[in-house]
Design a protein around this motif. Structure first.
Motif, PDB file in Angstrom:
ATOM      1  N   LEU A  39      -1.750  -4.098 -12.897  1.00 17.58           N
ATOM      2  CA  LEU A  39      -0.461  -4.794 -12.967  1.00 17.58           C
ATOM      3  C   LEU A  39      -0.326  -5.871 -11.894  1.00 17.58           C
ATOM      4  CD1 LEU A  39       2.029  -1.855 -13.653  1.00 17.58           C
ATOM      5  CD2 LEU A  39       1.183  -3.540 -15.261  1.00 17.58           C
ATOM      6  N   GLU A  40      -1.112  -5.759 -10.832  1.00 14.66           N
ATOM      7  CA  GLU A  40      -1.065  -6.690  -9.710  1.00 14.66           C
ATOM      8  C   GLU A  40       0.357  -6.854  -9.179  1.00 14.66           C
ATOM      9  OE1 GLU A  40      -2.927 -10.312 -10.913  1.00 14.66           O
ATOM     10  OE2 GLU A  40      -4.846  -9.354 -11.293  1.00 14.66           O
TER      11      GLU A  40
ATOM     12  N   THR B  28       0.805  -1.228   0.000  1.00 15.35           N
ATOM     13  CA  THR B  28       0.000   0.000   0.000  1.00 15.35           C
ATOM     14  C   THR B  28       0.830   1.267   0.000  1.00 15.35           C
ATOM     15  OG1 THR B  28      -0.177  -0.114   2.411  1.00 15.35           O
ATOM     16  CG2 THR B  28      -1.967  -1.078   1.109  1.00 15.35           C
ATOM     17  N   VAL B  29       2.024   1.253   0.578  1.00 12.25           N
ATOM     18  CA  VAL B  29       2.799   2.493   0.734  1.00 12.25           C
ATOM     19  C   VAL B  29       4.042   2.519  -0.153  1.00 12.25           C
ATOM     20  CG1 VAL B  29       4.052   3.935   2.378  1.00 12.25           C
ATOM     21  CG2 VAL B  29       1.963   2.772   3.091  1.00 12.25           C
ATOM     22  N   LEU B  30       4.835   1.458  -0.136  1.00 15.06           N
ATOM     23  CA  LEU B  30       6.136   1.477  -0.816  1.00 15.06           C
ATOM     24  C   LEU B  30       6.086   1.026  -2.275  1.00 15.06           C
ATOM     25  CD1 LEU B  30       8.346   0.028   2.040  1.00 15.06           C
ATOM     26  CD2 LEU B  30       8.016   2.420   1.427  1.00 15.06           C
ATOM     27  N   CYS B  31       5.016   0.428  -2.707  1.00 18.79           N
ATOM     28  CA  CYS B  31       4.921  -0.074  -4.081  1.00 18.79           C
ATOM     29  C   CYS B  31       4.892   1.099  -5.065  1.00 18.79           C
ATOM     30  CB  CYS B  31       3.670  -0.925  -4.246  1.00 18.79           C
ATOM     31  SG  CYS B  31       3.495  -1.610  -5.898  1.00 18.79           S
ATOM     32  N   GLU B  32       5.691   0.999  -6.117  1.00 20.98           N
ATOM     33  CA  GLU B  32       5.742   2.059  -7.126  1.00 20.98           C
ATOM     34  C   GLU B  32       4.523   2.005  -8.050  1.00 20.98           C
ATOM     35  OE1 GLU B  32       9.381   1.475  -9.194  1.00 20.98           O
ATOM     36  OE2 GLU B  32      10.609   2.051  -7.479  1.00 20.98           O
ATOM     37  N   ASN B  33       3.904   0.863  -8.192  1.00 27.21           N
ATOM     38  CA  ASN B  33       2.777   0.685  -9.112  1.00 27.21           C
ATOM     39  C   ASN B  33       1.442   0.591  -8.379  1.00 27.21           C
ATOM     40  OD1 ASN B  33       4.541   0.569 -11.339  1.00 27.21           O
ATOM     41  ND2 ASN B  33       4.945  -1.582 -10.933  1.00 27.21           N
ATOM     42  N   ARG B  34       1.317   1.203  -7.209  1.00 32.07           N
ATOM     43  CA  ARG B  34       0.056   1.108  -6.459  1.00 32.07           C
ATOM     44  C   ARG B  34      -1.074   1.854  -7.148  1.00 32.07           C
ATOM     45  NH1 ARG B  34       3.567   4.045  -3.217  1.00 32.07           N
ATOM     46  NH2 ARG B  34       3.115   6.266  -3.162  1.00 32.07           N
ATOM     47  N   ASP B  35      -0.743   2.825  -8.029  1.00 33.03           N
ATOM     48  CA  ASP B  35      -1.781   3.535  -8.779  1.00 33.03           C
ATOM     49  C   ASP B  35      -2.202   2.779 -10.039  1.00 33.03           C
ATOM     50  OD1 ASP B  35       0.720   3.921  -9.838  1.00 33.03           O
ATOM     51  OD2 ASP B  35       0.314   5.952 -10.555  1.00 33.03           O
ATOM     52  N   LYS B  36      -1.558   1.639 -10.319  1.00 36.81           N
ATOM     53  CA  LYS B  36      -1.896   0.802 -11.478  1.00 36.81           C
ATOM     54  C   LYS B  36      -2.290  -0.595 -10.976  1.00 36.81           C
ATOM     55  CE  LYS B  36       1.680   3.161 -14.105  1.00 36.81           C
ATOM     56  NZ  LYS B  36       2.997   3.018 -14.720  1.00 36.81           N
TER      57      LYS B  36
ATOM     58  N   ASN C 116       1.665  -5.427  -6.240  1.00 40.08           N
ATOM     59  CA  ASN C 116       1.578  -5.687  -4.799  1.00 40.08           C
ATOM     60  C   ASN C 116       2.939  -5.632  -4.104  1.00 40.08           C
ATOM     61  OD1 ASN C 116      -1.188  -6.012  -5.015  1.00 40.08           O
ATOM     62  ND2 ASN C 116      -0.993  -8.201  -5.384  1.00 40.08           N
ATOM     63  N   GLY C 117       3.805  -4.732  -4.528  1.00 43.37           N
ATOM     64  CA  GLY C 117       5.088  -4.533  -3.867  1.00 43.37           C
ATOM     65  C   GLY C 117       6.212  -5.391  -4.399  1.00 43.37           C
ATOM     66  N   LYS C 118       5.986  -6.138  -5.464  1.00 49.25           N
ATOM     67  CA  LYS C 118       7.052  -6.971  -6.017  1.00 49.25           C
ATOM     68  C   LYS C 118       8.163  -6.127  -6.612  1.00 49.25           C
ATOM     69  CE  LYS C 118       4.022 -10.836  -6.833  1.00 49.25           C
ATOM     70  NZ  LYS C 118       3.235 -11.536  -7.817  1.00 49.25           N
ATOM     71  N   CYS C 119       7.826  -4.901  -7.052  1.00 48.72           N
ATOM     72  CA  CYS C 119       8.849  -3.986  -7.559  1.00 48.72           C
ATOM     73  C   CYS C 119       9.801  -3.597  -6.430  1.00 48.72           C
ATOM     74  CB  CYS C 119       8.201  -2.759  -8.181  1.00 48.72           C
ATOM     75  SG  CYS C 119       7.014  -1.935  -7.093  1.00 48.72           S
ATOM     76  N   TYR C 120       9.255  -3.362  -5.239  1.00 49.91           N
ATOM     77  CA  TYR C 120      10.078  -3.038  -4.079  1.00 49.91           C
ATOM     78  C   TYR C 120      10.953  -4.232  -3.702  1.00 49.91           C
ATOM     79  CZ  TYR C 120      11.287  -2.027   0.772  1.00 49.91           C
ATOM     80  OH  TYR C 120      11.974  -1.831   1.938  1.00 49.91           O
ATOM     81  N   LEU C 121      10.383  -5.419  -3.743  1.00 50.86           N
ATOM     82  CA  LEU C 121      11.145  -6.633  -3.437  1.00 50.86           C
ATOM     83  C   LEU C 121      12.280  -6.828  -4.428  1.00 50.86           C
ATOM     84  CD1 LEU C 121      11.523  -9.285  -1.865  1.00 50.86           C
ATOM     85  CD2 LEU C 121       9.843 -10.310  -3.393  1.00 50.86           C
ATOM     86  N   GLU C 122      12.019  -6.566  -5.690  1.00 53.30           N
ATOM     87  CA  GLU C 122      13.054  -6.717  -6.714  1.00 53.30           C
ATOM     88  C   GLU C 122      14.212  -5.758  -6.469  1.00 53.30           C
ATOM     89  OE1 GLU C 122      13.509  -6.409 -11.564  1.00 53.30           O
ATOM     90  OE2 GLU C 122      11.519  -6.433 -10.664  1.00 53.30           O
ATOM     91  N   LYS C 123      13.896  -4.509  -6.085  1.00 54.88           N
ATOM     92  CA  LYS C 123      14.949  -3.540  -5.774  1.00 54.88           C
ATOM     93  C   LYS C 123      15.789  -3.994  -4.586  1.00 54.88           C
ATOM     94  CE  LYS C 123      13.127   0.867  -7.363  1.00 54.88           C
ATOM     95  NZ  LYS C 123      12.667   2.189  -6.929  1.00 54.88           N
TER      96      LYS C 123
END
Length: 128
Positions: A48-49, A37-45, A51-58
């Motif tokens: 894409l589903e 809800t907070v750290l995900c870069e794609n929360r406005d999309k 759910n914070g996987k972009c943050y995990l990848e970083k």
């Protein structure tokens, strides 16, 4: 007592080094709601589903040090300048090989597949 303490200390360091790459995944699942809800870069999309996987990848890239750009101080060595053995310096060229002579000397014959089928036959069927 001192040796036992050092052994336990190095064992714990080893375990820490083995667990270090997994820590971002554990953190992701422990704080899933906050990250999604907070750290995900794609929360406005939401389609894409992510759910914070972009943050995990970083975080995984940071742990694996894939993004470092430091220059190595180790000099590069060209192995062609320093031959390991003198065999590479000499060139041998074999030409005009008489294959018939080699076949006679080494007993190499071109045996057709008919020869093998005449020798290797399946066993006959038993009739009871």
């Amino acid at each position: 007592m001192k040796n036992q303490f050092l052994g336990i200390f190095f064992y714990l360091l080893y375990l820490l080094a083995m667990v270090r790459p997994v820590l971002p995944i554990i953190e992701y699942y422990a704080n899933y709601d906050y990250i999604a809800t907070v750290l995900c870069e794609n929360r406005d999309k939401p389609y894409l589903e992510c759910n914070g996987k972009c943050y995990l990848e970083k975080q995984l890239k940071e742990v694996n040090h894939d993004n470092h750009e430091h220059k190595s101080t180790i000099p590069q060595i060209n192995l062609e300048d320093y031959p390991v053995s003198p065999i590479d310096q000499y060139g041998y060229k074999i030409s005009n090989i008489n294959t018939e002579y080699l076949n006679q000397v080494f007993g190499i014959n071109q045996i057709s597949s008919d020869y093998y089928t005449s020798i290797l036959k399946p066993p006959p069927k038993l009739v009871l």
